[in-house]
Design a protein around this motif. Sequence first.
Motif, PDB file in Angstrom:
ATOM      1  N   GLU A  43       0.827  -1.207   0.000  1.00 34.67           N
ATOM      2  CA  GLU A  43       0.000   0.000   0.000  1.00 34.67           C
ATOM      3  C   GLU A  43       0.859   1.254   0.000  1.00 34.67           C
ATOM      4  O   GLU A  43       0.575   2.219  -0.724  1.00 34.67           O
ATOM      5  N   ALA A  74       3.787   1.634  -1.187  1.00 33.37           N
ATOM      6  CA  ALA A  74       4.482   1.813  -2.458  1.00 33.37           C
ATOM      7  C   ALA A  74       3.655   2.615  -3.448  1.00 33.37           C
ATOM      8  O   ALA A  74       4.193   3.233  -4.370  1.00 33.37           O
ATOM      9  N   ASN A  75       2.338   2.626  -3.255  1.00 33.47           N
ATOM     10  CA  ASN A  75       1.429   3.338  -4.161  1.00 33.47           C
ATOM     11  C   ASN A  75       0.924   4.643  -3.569  1.00 33.47           C
ATOM     12  O   ASN A  75      -0.026   5.225  -4.097  1.00 33.47           O
ATOM     13  N   ARG A  76       1.535   5.082  -2.485  1.00 32.15           N
ATOM     14  CA  ARG A  76       1.110   6.328  -1.824  1.00 32.15           C
ATOM     15  C   ARG A  76       2.261   7.324  -1.818  1.00 32.15           C
ATOM     16  O   ARG A  76       3.432   6.942  -1.851  1.00 32.15           O
ATOM     17  N   THR A  77       1.929   8.576  -1.742  1.00 27.55           N
ATOM     18  CA  THR A  77       2.958   9.608  -1.611  1.00 27.55           C
ATOM     19  C   THR A  77       3.483   9.617  -0.185  1.00 27.55           C
ATOM     20  O   THR A  77       2.861   9.071   0.730  1.00 27.55           O
ATOM     21  N   ARG A 134      -8.306  -0.445   3.021  1.00 27.74           N
ATOM     22  CA  ARG A 134      -7.066   0.293   2.838  1.00 27.74           C
ATOM     23  C   ARG A 134      -6.771   1.063   4.125  1.00 27.74           C
ATOM     24  O   ARG A 134      -7.611   1.820   4.609  1.00 27.74           O
TER      25      ARG A 134
END
Length: 471
Positions: free
Chosen positions: A287, A289-292, A385
């Motif tokens: 998770e 890795a796909n967030r700022t 999430r």
Amino acid sequence: MAARLLLLVVILCSAVIIASSTSQNKNKNNSLPLPVPDGPDPCAGRRIHIRRLPASFNTHLLLYCATAFPLADPDSKSVPACTSLANHGLGPRTHNGTRSWYRTDARLLEPFFHRRLLEHDCLAARPAQADAVFLPYYAALDALPYVLHPDLLNSSALHGLPLARFLARHQPRVLARRHGHDHFFLLAGTAWDYSQPHDADPRWYGTTSLLRLPELANFTVLTLESRAWPWQEHAIPHPTSFHPSSLPRLRSWIARARRSRRTALMLYAGGVSRPSRLNIRGAILAECANRTSAVCTVVDCSAAACGLNPVAYMRPMLNANFCLQPPGDSPSRRSTFDAIVAGCIPVFFEHAAARMHYGWHLPRGRYDQFSVTIPKESVVMGDVRIADVLAAVPEDKVARMRERVLEMAPRVVYRRHGSAADLREATKDAVDLAVEGVLRRIRRRVSALESGHPDAIYELQDDDDDSDGRT
């Protein structure tokens, strides 16, 4: 190098001996604190005798640092092993200007706890005067040869047996008086690592059978993580690197954590290698890795990069609202207590991570006030999430939870030995609460024995602190 190591150990051993001698002389000269005229005895039920053990059970074990620590940490980027012995086990200061931050190795909590207990205000010179008997046995250090030396692996069931034999033959009346129910010691590790069955074949690497010894079965054992059922264990907080020596230093840090700008929603500090099978840590990494970085910050603590370097993780924790606490090799994590000190709201993924262990320091009934729980199954197997759940928490509730976290912080901090009177009088730290919990438990056991109701020994109602979390 050998000469410097020997000098370091001699200095540390001398300090412990001097402190012990001072404490014993204080009790011999002044006896125990006298009852206040027409008032209660301030030491009633609180007297502790520190059992004198041969050096082979404590100070001599500090010599293992030069050989055993590097074997245990082959990839460590931390300071040299024996440097951790400084400041009675707190380790060296993180930098010359600090008086509160140290590079603390949790394995040296045993000599530090010993040092702190020498400051207990109700020490008893003789066991017969005492309500409890403390064994200054450095159990985790004594385990190192068994778990690291290949030739001793099959002998790990013997860990602790020499201590049991010493107690049985040396002043046996001390042990027999209450069948060991008034004895306690600290084990700087998780109980699981010391509970291997004696008949395990093959032996489990990295573990011993200390907690399976029948000779020690009645002792109270303080561990960094306890098992769910054994009635003799109780967990105390993992040590952080923050060890204030005065009330202004404690308050200054709490104020800094309170006013820190929280620019990240959540943070994960730990190993970043992807697990071979799907689990909560892998789900967190996927998770994040796909967030700022404003949503999820990851601090890579692989290869012991964070172990003795609090700067690596404390600054990011000060900047995050929530700190994720997924279980690893065992349910609990030191990171939980680092987060509390930083005012970063812990996020748990199972009750066993903390709620089931630290009732003396973090009251179980108040967890919802200072932490968030997200079932790991809903993250790993479902479509939940983590960031969405945490972003939905109202800002005013986040502020209240952070305030509760910072109220808990003094309870999980191990203040420095020799700290100022203002700090000792203003708040109870992790050692104070551990000692109070042990004394409560021992009083209940002794009362059950003396009243003819031994079955009451196995009840655990006193495991939670009933002080409502106030310091």
